[in-house]
Design a protein around this motif. Structure first.
Motif, mmCIF file in Angstrom:
data_model
loop_
_atom_site.group_PDB
_atom_site.id
_atom_site.type_symbol
_atom_site.label_atom_id
_atom_site.label_comp_id
_atom_site.label_asym_id
_atom_site.label_seq_id
_atom_site.Cartn_x
_atom_site.Cartn_y
_atom_site.Cartn_z
ATOM 1 N N LEU A 390 0.868 -1.171 0.000
ATOM 2 C CA LEU A 390 0.000 0.000 0.000
ATOM 3 C C LEU A 390 0.902 1.218 0.000
ATOM 4 N N GLY A 391 0.783 2.024 -1.048
ATOM 5 C CA GLY A 391 1.587 3.230 -1.098
ATOM 6 C C GLY A 391 0.798 4.393 -0.525
ATOM 7 N N ASP A 439 5.685 -8.917 14.267
ATOM 8 C CA ASP A 439 5.100 -8.930 12.935
ATOM 9 C C ASP A 439 5.221 -7.621 12.189
ATOM 10 N N MET A 440 5.591 -6.559 12.892
ATOM 11 C CA MET A 440 5.709 -5.292 12.184
ATOM 12 C C MET A 440 7.070 -4.677 12.446
ATOM 13 N N SER A 441 7.659 -4.116 11.424
ATOM 14 C CA SER A 441 8.918 -3.399 11.632
ATOM 15 C C SER A 441 8.934 -2.193 10.708
ATOM 16 N N MET A 442 9.901 -1.345 10.921
ATOM 17 C CA MET A 442 9.880 -0.078 10.193
ATOM 18 C C MET A 442 11.234 0.270 9.610
ATOM 19 N N VAL A 443 11.208 0.867 8.451
ATOM 20 C CA VAL A 443 12.424 1.393 7.842
ATOM 21 C C VAL A 443 12.261 2.905 7.769
ATOM 22 N N CYS A 524 7.597 1.355 5.509
ATOM 23 C CA CYS A 524 8.731 2.099 4.969
ATOM 24 C C CYS A 524 8.378 3.577 4.914
ATOM 25 N N ASP A 525 9.011 4.340 5.797
ATOM 26 C CA ASP A 525 8.700 5.761 5.847
ATOM 27 C C ASP A 525 9.706 6.545 5.040
ATOM 28 N N PHE A 556 4.230 1.660 1.999
ATOM 29 C CA PHE A 556 5.308 2.456 1.418
ATOM 30 C C PHE A 556 4.894 3.915 1.374
ATOM 31 N N ILE A 557 5.551 4.704 2.200
ATOM 32 C CA ILE A 557 5.197 6.118 2.303
ATOM 33 C C ILE A 557 6.201 6.944 1.531
ATOM 34 N N SER A 558 5.724 7.875 0.777
ATOM 35 C CA SER A 558 6.653 8.739 0.067
ATOM 36 C C SER A 558 5.928 9.981 -0.414
ATOM 37 N N HIS A 559 6.683 11.003 -0.684
ATOM 38 C CA HIS A 559 6.089 12.163 -1.336
ATOM 39 C C HIS A 559 6.321 12.063 -2.841
ATOM 40 N N ASP A 560 7.124 11.054 -3.232
ATOM 41 C CA ASP A 560 7.487 10.903 -4.628
ATOM 42 C C ASP A 560 6.462 10.007 -5.327
ATOM 43 N N LEU A 561 5.587 10.637 -6.068
ATOM 44 C CA LEU A 561 4.468 9.914 -6.663
ATOM 45 C C LEU A 561 4.935 8.843 -7.649
#
Lengths: 690, 313, 328
Positions: A390-391, A439-443, A524-525, A556-561
């Motif tokens: 999910l972006g 079950d959850m981790s973060m980058v 992924c932040d 997947f989080i980003s400001h880059d569309l």
């Protein structure tokens, strides 16, 4: 007008003498705009600053010359050089807030230029400053002149700096990554402004950037730099259509394009790493990473030669450099298919109406009005399916990072529910079961800060292994090695410290650490924002491969569309704490879409000079969560605002299709009829044919 | 802004109150009987008891504290046991002297320290800078009694230019006292100079790293505009704060210098009071020093806030 | 024409010559260190000197710090072996030879009681180094624990700790030391305790500010996301990163404590006579300034040497361990 001939610049550091720029020759005519494109370490800033003779004490120009309007800058005295800097060169910097003196008003800093270089007195200087601010479309110039830099937003500050640079009507305008620190929508407005000013001021522009999309818009010609050398010069159109150097070719291939097909392809990568400047290969500087290298390439460094029609290339085999399409087709593969399943109870992660409130700090009156509460996330309902991505796309202040932190429990949510495999997760970490934690981790975004500088790579990766999977001794060592192998790092990196790694390598370690305990979800932040273009591509490939091999789901989080749509199965567009649109990637990127999505698509710089985008621009700055507008929170900036309805009533969460929702009052049919998104040009249609 | 000052003042009051309890508590723990010191070793127990009652030492501790603190706030600081003079007058006299010495020292080290620190920071890593930095480290390292005695030896004993002792009778005006303030002032200034120099240098170096210095230079501004308008304004802020804080030290921390030169300042008074177990004097002196130090910190904070627009607006 | 080969050359020796500054106004040092920073990140990288060797190289290039470290270690060594090399027992009086000038028999001369000044200086070294060392160690121990706790936790307890620090720092240190020593009496143990209490707030503050800075870093967040225990986060993640500033601050505190102990001795509040405390020796020497200036000179020189050396060493430590971009 500007002629750089065989310029070479060196730095003397503690450990060695570094030849940062070697034998660079460039020409810039009046009114022309030349883009200097390169990744970190390419020497682009050094080149331009060195050309202006602005180097720190340990840097010096060891060869070559620079002529500005036939005047040799190397021969000038310090005082004359200052006059040239002030009167003939205007510079726009990357970080607008840092570039201005925090204890002087903006007006005073603008006025300085006029009083020192144009022999004006205070009043005349102020008038000129006001005039320039009006030219850069600054609302209410008088009040801006009296403000301090920290009181203005990034976009406004950048406009002030542009105004300051243009005050003396310089012959040369240097722009060093001016929009990198800005939001996408703000960036679009600033780029519009630059285009207008190009026409009006007729200055020659030297535009430094790593972003090929921006360069495609602004620049007439492009010079590509690699490891201190210029490897290719061409007009924009020519470079994008048919690059004539393997590095330019690969660089273009690393950029994700807007591809709405069902397949997820990998991106081109450039094998190896950028060479250290004191450890350069003999022969062509790109040869060790080049797939077309021949013996002659390894023998001596090829010079930059004119290959006709104003183009130059530093490749011996320039005539044989293949077409990007062919290379992309042969060297990339399909890593998966975008899924379009209907969301349901079997979803891995479901969030419903998640809200996150913060206590407001500060002593301003607004604080009291809002009863000390800032709602950073205001009711977000989304889902994440097994083995899918999910972006989440949004600008600053959209609450996307806060949302991710609420899911993983680092920030406690104030309302709503988060269910993992059907079980409700507690807001804070202390109350969650070990299985849920595992079950959850973060980058994280910042590779420098995500690894403990005092722990080796092995310790960083090994900790989750020993904590969650209880591995010890030989089993632990073996697993660490396997993980390093999966993220494509050599096993001897185990004993290294983060300080010895590059940004991309650090991020790989962070990914290895996140995947060590075999989590179901990795959040992924903005993992790519701080990295070079080629490294971004390689990391995106890594993430997609991990997903297909291990079945991990990504948020997947980003400001880059463009990156988001490349990697994701589903996209959520966030604005000011709420989701504006949610749906499968292909559908979100096609009309009908939410007006905000539409604006984002209009604003994102596409690496294709022939691409046609809607010219939708948002007025005003990205607001902060302390001032959420009533009704539809997007209404003050929405170009399609219907009026009172949008101002007062909250929009419905409308289903445009079975799995696609838009948060808007406007009916989908109306939206569909007058939106057209991005239409890529010639190159894109070629791609679709293959 | 005013709210800020008011809040900090309230904080100072609270802390002073806490300090007063501590001061009172500590002085109670002091061994050595006051009455023995006043009446002598051969005094009778009855006489001692009478004295104790007279001094109020037989009441309970909280009552003693209460009496003392109310008295203190109202200006009645009791009578010194060892000299039978009102404590208030004694302390004020000494405070005046300390302020004079502090002023002389401050004038010597503050402007010079800023100037030299600025130069050292601008010429970072040059010989000038190394000389100044290492030299200042040397001066910090020289204890005041060492530098003071050496100064006396050179200027008073060998050269005879300045008086060796700085004892001044009560009520001496600034102008009259000035020759006697020079040597102790220099002693103090040596240490203060080193601090201000290093602080200014460090903040200058920090400012030079900033992007706006690059912007200013590339705007083609002449060097003096860059240095004075852009650099100094920002580099000075932490330095001025440090100088304001040092006022506390100048008032109450110069015990050693005052001892070396025999100067009747507040620090020596505190020492005297401690040695004589003169409780009222000790308590009052300590409180005055502490309150002044806290006020100096407050002034430093206010100055910092005022100079820093990012906080002010 | 490429000049790459010519410029790169062999890596010049283990520690390359440092760049000498541009003699005129140079207002952009910052960029120099940015390049160094990039070098460390492997972008515009220099050679392969890393880790401890890097620190040695840097130390070697800073003569002041090197000198300071050497002198410091020498004095500590002399303090340790003092009794064995001392020519006379420090308290042995020689009525025959009071106030003798320095000579072959008495390197530093004798004082008014005929005691050998050299031996007294040596034995004083022992006292001062032990007391200051132990006091500083105590301050560091308590300061680290309280600073870690105060920085990491939010809440009443850490507020209290911070306020206690502020309170203690409000009083000029010599004054506080005087009051405390007067309360408990001037013995060696008490002085150690007083030094420890006095300097705990300084150490605690430094540690606290580092912790505050690190608390929000992503690697700490990653640890929290793994639901690591607080003890693990404080001691395994955060503490190792405080060592740089902590070492610098400890060295500085040591130098201040020597100062303090000497001043207390001078005022008569340190170890009592006939102990050979340097401050006490200086105080005694006052009366004999004209007659026997060596009584003042040698203990003063010893104090100054030790304090200055420690300062130079700590400043050198600060420069060596400074993160990229804050050189000088």
């Amino acid at each position: 007008m500007l002629r750089v001939s065989d310029l070479s610049i060196e730095y003397t550091t503690e450990q060695a003498v570094l030849p940062a720029v070697r034998d660079v020759s460039l020409d810039l005519a009046n009114g022309e705009s030349l883009g200097i494109v390169g990744e970190s370490g390419s020497g682009k800033s050094t080149l331009v600053m060195g050309a202006l003779r602005y180097l720190p004490a340990n840097g010096r120009v060891v060869a070559g010359s620079v002529h500005l309007k036939d005047q040799d800058l190397g021969e000038l005295s310090a005082a004359d050089l200052r006059r040239v800097w002030g009167g003939q060169v205007g510079i726009v910097y990357q970080n607008p807030l840092g570039a201005l003196n925090p204890s002087m008003t903006v007006g005073r800093q603008l006025r300085e230029v006029a009083t020192w270089h144009l022999n004006m007195n205070k009043r005349q200087g102020d008038n000129l400053a006001r005039e320039m601010l009006t030219k850069v479309s600054m609302p209410d110039p008088d009040s801006v002149l009296k403000r301090y830099p920290h009181q203005l937003s990034g976009g406004m500050l950048q406009r002030c700096i542009i105004a300051m640079a243009l005050m003396t009507r310089p012959a040369l305008l240097v722009m060093d990554e001016p929009t990198t620190a800005l939001d996408v929508t703000t960036q679009a407005v600033v780029l519009d402004l630059i285009e207008e000013l190009k026409a009006e001021f007729d200055a020659a522009i030297l535009y430094i950037t790593h972003d090929l999309g921006v360069v495609a818009r602004i620049c007439d010609r492009i010079a590509v730099m690699y490891a201190g050398e210029v490897v290719e010069i061409a007009t924009t159109r020519e470079l994008f259509a048919r690059p004539r150097h393997p590095y330019s070719l690969r660089l273009l291939g690393c950029i994700p394009h807007f591809d709405l097909g069902p397949q997820k392809r990998s991106l081109l990568t450039i094998p190896g790493t950028i060479p250290r400047v004191n450890d350069l290969p003999p022969g062509c500087v790109f040869a060790p990473r080049c797939t077309f290298a021949h013996e002659q390439c390894l023998a001596a460094s090829p010079p930059l030669v004119d290959i006709g029609a104003g183009r130059s290339s530093a490749c011996l085999r320039w005539a044989e450099v293949p077409d990007l399409i062919d290379v992309a087709h042969s060297e990339t593969d399909v890593l998966g298919r975008r899924s379009e399943e209907v969301p349901g109870t079997a979803d891995l992660l479901v969030t419903a109406d998640v809200c996150v409130d913060f206590k407001a700090s500060g002593r301003s009156l607004e604080w009291r009005r809002h009863k000390g509460r800032v709602r950073a996330v205001g009711g977000v309902s989304a889902f994440l399916k097994l083995g899918q991505t999910l972006g989440v796309v949004g600008e600053s202040g959209s609450g996307k990072t806060t949302f991710a932190r609420a899911i993983i429990g680092l920030t406690e949510r104030s309302d709503g529910s988060v269910r993992l495999r059907g079980h409700e997760l507690a807001p804070g970490l202390e109350a969650r079961s070990p299985q849920a934690v595992r079950d959850m981790s973060m980058v994280f975004q910042n590779p420098d800060a995500s690894l403990n500088p005092r722990h080796t790579v092995g310790q960083a990766v090994g900790r989750p292994l020993s904590l969650f999977r209880r591995l010890r001794g030989k089993a632990l060592e073996g697993e660490i090695e396997r993980l390093l192998h999966v993220v494509q790092l050599p096993s001897d990196y185990r004993g290294r410290y983060p300080g010895e790694l590059s940004g991309g390598e650090k991020q790989r370690v962070a990914i290895a650490r996140a995947c060590a305990a075999d989590p179901a979800i990795v959040l992924c932040d903005e993992p790519l924002s701080a990295l070079d273009v080629s490294v971004q591509g390689a990391l995106m490939n890594l993430l997609m491969r991990l997903q297909s091999q291990m079945g991990t789901s990504f948020l997947f989080i980003s400001h880059d569309l463009s990156a988001v749509q490349h990697m994701s199965d589903w996209i959520a567009v966030m604005y000011l704490g709420k989701i504006m649109e949610l749906g499968p990637t292909a559908e979100v990127m096609r009309p009908p879409f939410h007006p905000y999505t539409e604006a984002l698509l209009s604003a994102v710089p596409v690496a294709d000079p022939d691409a046609v985008q809607e010219g939708i621009r948002l007025s005003g700055a990205v607001p902060s969560a302390t001032h959420v507008p009533p009704g539809c929170r997007f209404h003050p900036r929405c170009p399609r605002c219907l009026g009172d309805q949008c101002r007062v009533e909250e929009p419905p969460w409308r289903a445009v299709a079975a799995t696609h929702w838009v948060y808007c009052h406007i009916l989908p049919e109306e939206l569909a009829s007058n939106q057209f998104g991005i239409r890529e040009g010639h190159a894109a249609s070629q791609r679709e044919e293959t | 802004m005013l709210i800020f000052i008011a809040r900090r003042l309230a904080m100072v009051c609270v802390m002073s109150l806490v300090m007063s309890v501590l001061v009172f508590g500590v002085t109670q723990v002091l061994p050595g009987d006051v009455t023995t010191m006043v009446l002598g070793q051969f005094a009778t127990e009855a006489a001692k008891q009478e004295l104790r009652e007279e001094l109020g030492l037989t009441r309970s501790l909280p009552v003693q504290y209460g009496t003392w603190i109310t008295g203190f706030v109202l200006g009645d600081w009791g009578t010194s046991i060892s000299s039978q003079a009102p404590v208030f007058n004694l302390v004020m006299e000494r405070l005046r002297n300390s302020l004079m010495l502090g002023f002389v020292g401050l004038m010597m080290f503050a402007p010079l320290g800023i100037l030299l620190g600025l130069v050292a920071g601008l010429k970072q890593n040059s010989w000038t800078d190394h000389f100044l930095s290492v030299g200042s480290l040397g001066f910090i390292g020289l204890p005041e009694f060492v530098s003071g005695l050496i100064l006396i030896w050179v200027f008073a004993v060998q050269l005879g230019w300045l008086p060796a002792s700085s004892a001044i009778p009560a009520g001496t005006g600034f102008v009259d006292a000035f020759p006697k303030l020079i040597l102790p002032g220099v002693t103090v200034a040596l240490v203060g100079l080193a601090y201000v120099l290093r602080m200014t240098r460090a903040s200058t170096v920090e400012v030079l790293r900033r992007d706006y210095v690059r912007t200013a230079r590339l705007k083609g501004l002449p060097v003096r505009a860059v240095v004075f308008t852009h650099i100094l304004r920002n580099a000075l802020t932490p330095t001025v704060t440090v100088i304001a804080v040092s006022i506390g030290w100048l008032v109450g921390g110069l015990i050693v210098t005052e001892s070396v030169f025999g100067y009747p300042g507040l620090g020596r008074l505190a020492l005297f009071a401690i040695q004589r177990r003169d409780l009222p004097l000790m308590q009052a002196t300590t409180m005055v020093i502490v309150v002044i130090t806290m006020l100096a910190n407050l002034v430093a904070d206010v100055i910092y806030t005022y100079l820093n627009p990012t906080i002010r607006y | 024409m490429t000049r790459r080969g010519a410029s790169a050359g062999p890596t010049p020796g283990l520690c390359a010559r440092a760049s000498r500054g541009d003699p005129e106004w140079n207002t952009d040092r910052g960029w120099q260190t940015q390049v160094e920073a990039q070098g460390r990140q492997g972008k515009v990288s220099g050679g392969d000197v890393r880790g401890v060797r890097l620190y040695w190289c840097r130390l070697a290039r800073r003569p002041a710090a090197l000198v300071g470290t050497v002198v410091f270690l020498t004095i500590v060594l002399l303090a340790a072996i003092g009794p064995t090399i001392s020519p006379y027992p420090p308290n042995e009086q020689d009525a025959e030879a009071p106030l003798e000038a320095p000579s072959g028999r008495h390197f530093f001369g004798t004082d008014q009681f005929g005691r050998d000044v050299f031996s007294r200086v040596l034995s004083g070294a022992r006292g001062v180094v032990t007391v200051s060392g132990l006091g500083t160690a105590m301050a560091v121990a308590i300061g680290v624990f309280s600073g870690l706790f105060a920085g990491y936790q939010r809440g009443v307890r850490s507020e209290i700790i911070t306020r206690v620090y502020d309170l203690l720092l409000c009083i000029p240190s010599l004054l506080l030391a005087m009051v405390l020593i007067a309360s408990v009496g001037p013995s060696k143990v008490n002085i150690v305790l007083v030094v420890g209490i006095l300097y705990t707030p300084n150490v605690g503050r430094v540690v606290r500010s580092v912790v505050l800075d690190l608390k929000s870093k992503e690697f700490v967040e990653a640890a929290k996301a793994r639901k690591e225990r607080r003890g693990y986060i404080l001691f395994r993640e955060i503490l190792p990163n405080t060592l740089g500033p902590l070492m610098v601050e400890s060295a500085m505190r040591f130098s201040y404590s020597i100062f303090l102990v000497a001043s207390l001795g001078f005022l008569g509040l340190g170890v009592q006579p006939p102990a050979s405390d340097w401050g006490l020796m200086v105080s005694d020497a006052r009366d004999f300034l004209q007659l026997a200036p060596w009584m003042l000179l040698f203990p003063s020189a010893a104090i100054a040497a030790l304090v200055i050396a420690t300062n130079l060493m700590s400043d050198g430590l600060r420069q060596i361990t400074a993160p990229a971009g804050s050189a000088g």
